[in-house]
Write a protein that holds these residues in place. Structure first.
Motif, short mmCIF file in Angstrom:
data_model
loop_
_atom_site.label_atom_id
_atom_site.label_comp_id
_atom_site.label_asym_id
_atom_site.label_seq_id
_atom_site.Cartn_x
_atom_site.Cartn_y
_atom_site.Cartn_z
N LYS A 101 0.83 -1.21 0.00
CA LYS A 101 0.00 0.00 0.00
C LYS A 101 0.86 1.24 0.00
O LYS A 101 0.59 2.22 -0.74
CB LYS A 101 -0.92 -0.01 1.23
CG LYS A 101 -2.05 -1.01 1.18
CD LYS A 101 -3.11 -0.58 0.17
CE LYS A 101 -4.31 -1.50 0.21
NZ LYS A 101 -5.33 -1.10 -0.80
N VAL A 102 1.91 1.19 0.83
CA VAL A 102 2.81 2.37 0.89
C VAL A 102 3.50 2.56 -0.45
O VAL A 102 3.63 3.70 -0.95
CB VAL A 102 3.85 2.17 2.02
CG1 VAL A 102 4.92 3.25 1.94
CG2 VAL A 102 3.17 2.22 3.39
N LYS A 103 3.95 1.47 -1.06
CA LYS A 103 4.61 1.56 -2.36
C LYS A 103 3.67 2.14 -3.40
O LYS A 103 4.06 2.99 -4.23
CB LYS A 103 5.09 0.17 -2.78
CG LYS A 103 5.83 0.16 -4.11
CD LYS A 103 6.30 -1.23 -4.45
CE LYS A 103 7.03 -1.24 -5.79
NZ LYS A 103 7.48 -2.60 -6.16
N GLU A 104 2.41 1.68 -3.35
CA GLU A 104 1.43 2.19 -4.31
C GLU A 104 1.19 3.68 -4.11
O GLU A 104 1.08 4.44 -5.08
CB GLU A 104 0.13 1.40 -4.14
CG GLU A 104 -0.94 1.79 -5.16
CD GLU A 104 -2.21 0.99 -4.98
OE1 GLU A 104 -3.20 1.34 -5.62
OE2 GLU A 104 -2.21 0.01 -4.19
N MET A 105 1.11 4.12 -2.84
CA MET A 105 0.89 5.54 -2.54
C MET A 105 2.07 6.37 -3.01
O MET A 105 1.91 7.48 -3.55
CB MET A 105 0.66 5.72 -1.05
CG MET A 105 -0.66 5.12 -0.54
SD MET A 105 -0.81 5.18 1.26
CE MET A 105 -0.73 6.94 1.54
N VAL A 106 3.30 5.82 -2.80
CA VAL A 106 4.49 6.55 -3.24
C VAL A 106 4.50 6.70 -4.75
O VAL A 106 4.83 7.76 -5.30
CB VAL A 106 5.76 5.82 -2.75
CG1 VAL A 106 7.00 6.41 -3.41
CG2 VAL A 106 5.87 5.90 -1.24
N LEU A 107 4.13 5.62 -5.45
CA LEU A 107 4.10 5.69 -6.92
C LEU A 107 3.04 6.68 -7.40
O LEU A 107 3.25 7.42 -8.38
CB LEU A 107 3.81 4.29 -7.49
CG LEU A 107 4.96 3.28 -7.37
CD1 LEU A 107 4.50 1.90 -7.84
CD2 LEU A 107 6.17 3.76 -8.17
N GLN A 108 1.91 6.70 -6.69
CA GLN A 108 0.85 7.65 -7.06
C GLN A 108 1.33 9.07 -6.89
O GLN A 108 1.09 9.94 -7.76
CB GLN A 108 -0.40 7.40 -6.21
CG GLN A 108 -1.17 6.14 -6.57
CD GLN A 108 -2.38 5.92 -5.66
OE1 GLN A 108 -2.59 6.67 -4.71
NE2 GLN A 108 -3.15 4.87 -5.95
N ASP A 109 2.00 9.33 -5.77
CA ASP A 109 2.52 10.69 -5.56
C ASP A 109 3.58 11.03 -6.59
O ASP A 109 3.69 12.19 -7.07
CB ASP A 109 3.09 10.81 -4.14
CG ASP A 109 2.00 10.77 -3.09
OD1 ASP A 109 0.83 11.00 -3.43
OD2 ASP A 109 2.32 10.47 -1.91
N ALA A 110 4.40 10.05 -6.95
CA ALA A 110 5.50 10.33 -7.89
C ALA A 110 5.00 10.62 -9.29
O ALA A 110 5.54 11.46 -10.01
CB ALA A 110 6.48 9.17 -7.89
N HIS A 111 3.95 9.91 -9.70
CA HIS A 111 3.47 10.05 -11.07
C HIS A 111 2.17 10.83 -11.16
O HIS A 111 1.61 10.96 -12.26
CB HIS A 111 3.29 8.64 -11.70
CG HIS A 111 4.57 7.86 -11.79
ND1 HIS A 111 5.53 8.12 -12.77
CD2 HIS A 111 5.07 6.86 -11.02
CE1 HIS A 111 6.53 7.29 -12.61
NE2 HIS A 111 6.29 6.52 -11.54
N HIS A 112 1.68 11.33 -10.03
CA HIS A 112 0.49 12.18 -9.99
C HIS A 112 -0.70 11.50 -10.65
O HIS A 112 -1.36 12.05 -11.52
CB HIS A 112 0.78 13.53 -10.71
CG HIS A 112 1.95 14.24 -10.11
ND1 HIS A 112 1.92 14.84 -8.88
CD2 HIS A 112 3.20 14.44 -10.63
CE1 HIS A 112 3.10 15.38 -8.62
NE2 HIS A 112 3.91 15.15 -9.68
#
Length: 216
Positions: free
Chosen positions: A203-214
């Motif tokens: 979940k954290v990885k997914e959130m980080v990717l979402q923030d990184a790629h908007h």
């Protein structure tokens, strides 16, 4: 399922595994001890049966001869003949170890090794049946002493067998299953925690990717 409250940590798990290993080793040693005690006990029982038969036969012969002597001699003469013994006996007691059980070892010695000293009277006014009775009693005495030793040994071994049996059962049916249940419970909890941690990391990885790629 855990049989009591335990803390599901790896340190506790390792401790329980160590205790389980020790319990299993102790269980095997106690079973071996119980089996050897049973073997020793059966040997003693066999010896007890042999001695009891010999003692009963010896006493029967001695009392039979004594009855014949008492029918031939007057009570006063018989009492006078046996009133003052010429022989004295000293009993010595030691111990021997059978599977950590100290059992008695009896030994007697007479003051005089002369066989004729068993007769505390002269032969002029006594019957030969009285001689036979005393001779039979002197021969059966050693068997009687060994019989007492064997019967006490049987009692002590039986008590130790019962104590060992209870310890074996306590380990086999209580302690070992309880340890195995606690280990299974902790292992399950640790796996659940590990899976939960993996889900959180994803979940954290997914959130980080979402923030990184908007993107959502």
């Amino acid at each position: 399922m855990a049989t009591k409250t335990v803390t599901p940590t790896r340190m506790v798990l390792n401790q329980l595994k160590g205790r389980l290993k020790t319990a299993r080793r102790g269980h095997k040693l106690l079973k071996d001890k119980r089996d050897e005690l049973m073997r020793q006990f059966m040997d003693v029982v066999k010896r007890n049966k042999e001695l009891r038969t010999r003692v009963e036969d010896g006493l029967t012969a001695a009392f039979g001869a004594l009855q014949v002597a008492s029918s031939i001699m007057s009570p006063e003469m018989l009492e006078q003949a046996l009133l003052y013994p010429r022989q004295s006996v000293e009993l010595e007691m030691g111990y021997r170890n059978i599977m950590s059980v100290n059992v008695p070892k009896y030994r007697f010695k007479t003051q005089n090794t002369d066989p004729s000293e068993v007769y505390p009277y002269g032969f002029a006014q006594t019957s030969g049946e009285l001689d036979d009775a005393l001779d039979a009693l002197s021969r059966v005495f050693q068997d009687m002493l060994e019989l007492a030793e064997v019967e006490k040994t049987m009692q002590l071994l039986a008590e130790e067998i019962e104590k060992t049996r209870r310890r074996v059962n306590a380990l086999e049916y209580v302690m070992i299953p309880e340890l195995e249940g606690n280990i299974k419970y902790i292992t399950m909890k640790l796996e659940e925690n590990e899976n939960a941690t993996k889900v959180r990391l994803l979940k954290v990885k997914e959130m980080v990717l979402q923030d990184a790629h908007h993107y959502k």
